[in-house]
Design an enzyme around this catalytic site. Structure first.
Site, PDB file in Angstrom:
ATOM      1  N   HIS A  60      57.831  38.792  32.351  1.00 14.42           N
ATOM      2  CA  HIS A  60      58.020  40.118  32.964  1.00 14.42           C
ATOM      3  C   HIS A  60      59.026  39.918  34.092  1.00 14.42           C
ATOM      4  O   HIS A  60      58.671  39.344  35.128  1.00 14.42           O
ATOM      5  CB  HIS A  60      56.701  40.641  33.554  1.00 14.42           C
ATOM      6  CG  HIS A  60      55.601  40.753  32.554  1.00 14.42           C
ATOM      7  ND1 HIS A  60      55.261  41.949  31.946  1.00 14.42           N
ATOM      8  CD2 HIS A  60      54.743  39.830  32.048  1.00 14.42           C
ATOM      9  CE1 HIS A  60      54.238  41.746  31.117  1.00 14.42           C
ATOM     10  NE2 HIS A  60      53.912  40.476  31.163  1.00 14.42           N
ATOM     11  N   PHE A  61      60.263  40.341  33.891  1.00 16.15           N
ATOM     12  CA  PHE A  61      61.312  40.089  34.886  1.00 16.15           C
ATOM     13  C   PHE A  61      61.619  41.330  35.741  1.00 16.15           C
ATOM     14  O   PHE A  61      62.541  41.336  36.539  1.00 16.15           O
ATOM     15  CB  PHE A  61      62.570  39.529  34.220  1.00 16.15           C
ATOM     16  CG  PHE A  61      62.448  38.056  33.836  1.00 16.15           C
ATOM     17  CD1 PHE A  61      61.335  37.310  34.181  1.00 16.15           C
ATOM     18  CD2 PHE A  61      63.468  37.424  33.129  1.00 16.15           C
ATOM     19  CE1 PHE A  61      61.225  35.953  33.837  1.00 16.15           C
ATOM     20  CE2 PHE A  61      63.372  36.074  32.787  1.00 16.15           C
ATOM     21  CZ  PHE A  61      62.246  35.342  33.134  1.00 16.15           C
ATOM     22  N   ARG A  62      60.867  42.420  35.514  1.00 14.58           N
ATOM     23  CA  ARG A  62      60.767  43.544  36.471  1.00 14.58           C
ATOM     24  C   ARG A  62      62.023  44.390  36.637  1.00 14.58           C
ATOM     25  O   ARG A  62      62.057  45.225  37.547  1.00 14.58           O
ATOM     26  CB  ARG A  62      60.364  43.040  37.862  1.00 14.58           C
ATOM     27  CG  ARG A  62      59.174  42.100  37.925  1.00 14.58           C
ATOM     28  CD  ARG A  62      57.948  42.752  37.388  1.00 14.58           C
ATOM     29  NE  ARG A  62      56.720  42.054  37.773  1.00 14.58           N
ATOM     30  CZ  ARG A  62      55.578  42.180  37.118  1.00 14.58           C
ATOM     31  NH1 ARG A  62      55.504  42.958  36.055  1.00 14.58           N
ATOM     32  NH2 ARG A  62      54.509  41.538  37.504  1.00 14.58           N
ATOM     33  N   ASN A  92      57.050  46.620  30.290  1.00 15.75           N
ATOM     34  CA  ASN A  92      56.431  47.382  31.384  1.00 15.75           C
ATOM     35  C   ASN A  92      57.267  47.380  32.660  1.00 15.75           C
ATOM     36  O   ASN A  92      56.775  47.157  33.753  1.00 15.75           O
ATOM     37  CB  ASN A  92      54.999  46.898  31.653  1.00 15.75           C
ATOM     38  CG  ASN A  92      54.916  45.422  32.024  1.00 15.75           C
ATOM     39  OD1 ASN A  92      55.815  44.653  31.711  1.00 15.75           O
ATOM     40  ND2 ASN A  92      53.846  45.029  32.692  1.00 15.75           N
ATOM     41  N   HIS A 228      48.853  35.397  24.947  1.00 15.60           N
ATOM     42  CA  HIS A 228      47.968  34.767  25.940  1.00 15.60           C
ATOM     43  C   HIS A 228      46.485  34.710  25.553  1.00 15.60           C
ATOM     44  O   HIS A 228      45.638  35.353  26.184  1.00 15.60           O
ATOM     45  CB  HIS A 228      48.125  35.388  27.323  1.00 15.60           C
ATOM     46  CG  HIS A 228      48.252  36.885  27.417  1.00 15.60           C
ATOM     47  ND1 HIS A 228      47.484  37.735  26.697  1.00 15.60           N
ATOM     48  CD2 HIS A 228      49.044  37.657  28.195  1.00 15.60           C
ATOM     49  CE1 HIS A 228      47.811  38.972  27.008  1.00 15.60           C
ATOM     50  NE2 HIS A 228      48.746  38.955  27.916  1.00 15.60           N
ATOM     51  N   ASP A 299      54.001  34.158  30.452  1.00 13.90           N
ATOM     52  CA  ASP A 299      53.609  35.471  30.984  1.00 13.90           C
ATOM     53  C   ASP A 299      54.051  35.590  32.454  1.00 13.90           C
ATOM     54  O   ASP A 299      53.363  36.240  33.257  1.00 13.90           O
ATOM     55  CB  ASP A 299      52.097  35.695  30.849  1.00 13.90           C
ATOM     56  CG  ASP A 299      51.687  37.150  31.012  1.00 13.90           C
ATOM     57  OD1 ASP A 299      52.571  38.018  31.088  1.00 13.90           O
ATOM     58  OD2 ASP A 299      50.472  37.414  31.066  1.00 13.90           O
ATOM     59  N   HIS A 303      54.615  39.170  41.631  1.00 10.46           N
ATOM     60  CA  HIS A 303      54.445  40.268  42.590  1.00 10.46           C
ATOM     61  C   HIS A 303      54.833  39.690  43.947  1.00 10.46           C
ATOM     62  O   HIS A 303      54.780  38.472  44.148  1.00 10.46           O
ATOM     63  CB  HIS A 303      52.987  40.738  42.617  1.00 10.46           C
ATOM     64  CG  HIS A 303      52.503  41.248  41.293  1.00 10.46           C
ATOM     65  ND1 HIS A 303      52.770  42.520  40.835  1.00 10.46           N
ATOM     66  CD2 HIS A 303      51.779  40.653  40.310  1.00 10.46           C
ATOM     67  CE1 HIS A 303      52.222  42.687  39.640  1.00 10.46           C
ATOM     68  NE2 HIS A 303      51.626  41.566  39.297  1.00 10.46           N
TER      69      HIS A 303
HETATM   70  O1  DOR Z   1      48.356  39.644  34.748  1.00  6.74           O
HETATM   71  C1  DOR Z   1      49.223  40.281  34.144  1.00  6.74           C
HETATM   72  N1  DOR Z   1      50.294  40.792  34.779  1.00  6.74           N
HETATM   73  N2  DOR Z   1      49.081  40.485  32.836  1.00  6.74           N
HETATM   74  C2  DOR Z   1      49.883  41.335  32.161  1.00  6.74           C
HETATM   75  O2  DOR Z   1      49.676  41.528  31.003  1.00  6.74           O
HETATM   76  C3  DOR Z   1      50.942  42.063  32.859  1.00  6.74           C
HETATM   77  C4  DOR Z   1      51.368  41.335  34.035  1.00  6.74           C
HETATM   78  C5  DOR Z   1      52.285  42.146  34.946  1.00  6.74           C
HETATM   79  O3  DOR Z   1      53.219  42.758  34.419  1.00  6.74           O
HETATM   80  O4  DOR Z   1      52.080  42.095  36.152  1.00  6.74           O
END
Ligand code: DOR
Length: 441
Positions: A60-62, A92, A228, A299, A303
């Site tokens: 997830h590179f946001r 996402n 996962h 994964d 944050h």
């Molecule tokens: O812990 C998680 N964070 N699991 C996920 O499936 C999504 C990810 C996120 O995008 O923060």
């Protein structure tokens, strides 16, 4: 420019051999060439191993939308440092990548900013099956069968049946049963104990959702990749009900952390699916060694420190890992848990096969020169302050590891080098979109 990589032990698809490798114009052009070859550049790999670049099939590179947490420029440099030459990124982001336009925009951003190669999954919603059917330039469809960060839940049976029936791209999913999680959350409402995260997102939630998704895959004869896997029960189930339509992945945090680590690491290891018990770590390792689960990924889901170190349950789930995943596994090679050839299988060749990535995942003539030179003896300490990832923290802070990537090539270009003066990154090179299956990319 023609480069000769000599004196390294090369992990080839069938065997490991001390052979020279020639790369030119972004491709591997010769393996074990004769003497006297004229080249422009020689890299001495004495005492080291040459492996295919790692392919991380879950990050997830946001970007776009959440770039205060991470962005593709930072994360792709972290990849290069960690020996990862191709990443496959989740939908996402904001806006969610749920249309062809969304995928094309992410590819355009990565073409401008990414040091390594890339691909972007298209996200499923309860009503975007028409988009999913015509999607291209993507490895596959991501479904959040359980909700996590973002707003992409699809857990109605009818919608899931439609997606599996109507689409042709491979499907992958976050498997945690939403109603189990909601019932548990109610039970632990008001708790400030981080360990309750693993009671809310418990073993049952994971196994129920994984069984449900595998049932869909088998009935619709549709390729499905379980993301996962976090429990021994899922590993048992996948082994017992091995299916030609199903492949599976385990992430490094589910191999290395368990609930006993909450006391030491707190919210740093809050993840969805949650980390589980020591017995689960052990069964997941066994599943890899037995070839019941074939892919290791990260994964990577950063944050900011401010967000992450808030008190439970406000602290979000997700941890960064791309720059340490290969080193963590190499450390296990040094401990005798597995072989380097197995690590290459789990992190390089298996993801290329699962996602049908063209010309990647192996050292073969004609394949892309996405390569990584590994020093199995190199000792180093993982520290928050040394992380390239924008969030500047890691759950492995303080850990001493043996073995790491010391040089990484993408399409024949040196993008990362571990030098006496610190990390070198090519400032200008950009990766390319990976090509998938038989799609018209
Ligand atoms: O812990 C998680 N964070 N699991 C996920 O499936 C999504 C990810 C996120 O995008 O923060």
């Amino acid at each position: 420019m023609k480069t000769l990589i000599k004196n390294a032990t090369v992990i080839l698809p069938e065997e490991s051999r001390d052979v020279d490798v020639v790369i030119e114009a972004g491709k591997i052009t010769d393996i074990a060439p004769g003497h006297g070859l004229a080249v422009d550049d020689v890299v001495d790999g004495a005492g080291k191993f040459l492996i295919p670049g790692v392919i991380d099939d879950q990050v997830h590179f946001r970007e776009p939308g959440l770039t205060h947490k991470e962005d593709i420029a930072h994360a792709s440099r972290a990849c290069a440092k960690g020996g990862i030459t191709t990443f496959l990124e989740m939908p996402n982001t904001i806006p969610h990548a749920i249309t062809q336009q969304g995928i094309d925009e992410k590819i355009a951003i990565a073409e401008r900013n990414s040091l390594v190669n890339f691909g972007f999954y298209i996200g499923a919603t309860p009503n975007n099956v028409r988009e999913l059917k015509k999607a291209k330039r993507t490895p596959g469809i991501k479904i959040f069968i359980g909700s996590s960060t973002g707003n992409l839940l699809v857990d109605q049976q009818e919608a899931l049946e439609e997606i599996f029936a109507e689409t042709t791209l491979p499907i992958t999913a976050h498997c945690e049963d939403e109603s189990t999680v909601r019932t548990n959350a109610e039970k632990y409402r008001g708790s400030r104990d981080i360990a309750d995260h693993s009671r809310v997102r418990d073993h049952q939630a994971a196994i129920i959702a994984t069984r449900r998704a595998v049932d869909l895959a088998n009935r619709h004869q549709h390729h499905f990749h379980v993301l996962h896997v976090s429990t021994g029960a899922e590993a048992e189930f996948l082994a017992a009900e091995a299916s030609p339509y199903v492949t599976a992945e385990v992430c490094v945090h589910h191999l290395f952390f368990n609930v006993d680590d909450y006391a030491r690491l707190g919210s740093r290891i809050k993840m969805n699916p949650s980390i589980k018990n020591k017995a689960d770590n052990e069964r997941l390792w066994q599943a890899l060694l037995n070839n019941e689960i074939t892919v290791v990924a990260t994964d990577h889901a950063p944050h900011t420190k401010e967000e992450k170190f808030a008190i439970y349950p406000e602290c979000p789930s997700g941890l960064p890992a791309v720059e340490n995943s290969l080193a963590l596994m190499l450390n296990q090679v040094n401990k005798g848990t597995c072989t380097l050839e197995q690590v290459v299988g789990w992190m390089c060749s298996a993801p290329a096969k699962v996602w049908k990535i063209r010309n990647k995942g192996a050292i073969k003539v004609g394949y892309d020169a996405d390569l990584c030179l590994v020093d199995l003896h190199r000792e180093h300490q993982v520290l928050d302050e040394n992380q390239v990832s924008k969030c500047q923290w890691t759950p492995w802070h303080g850990e001493k590891l043996r073995g790491k990537a010391v040089q990484t090539w993408v399409h024949g270009q040196v993008v990362y080098k571990d030098t006496e003066n610190g990390d070198y990154f090519d400032p200008d090179f950009r990766g390319q979109p990976a090509l998938f299956g038989l799609q018209d990319n």
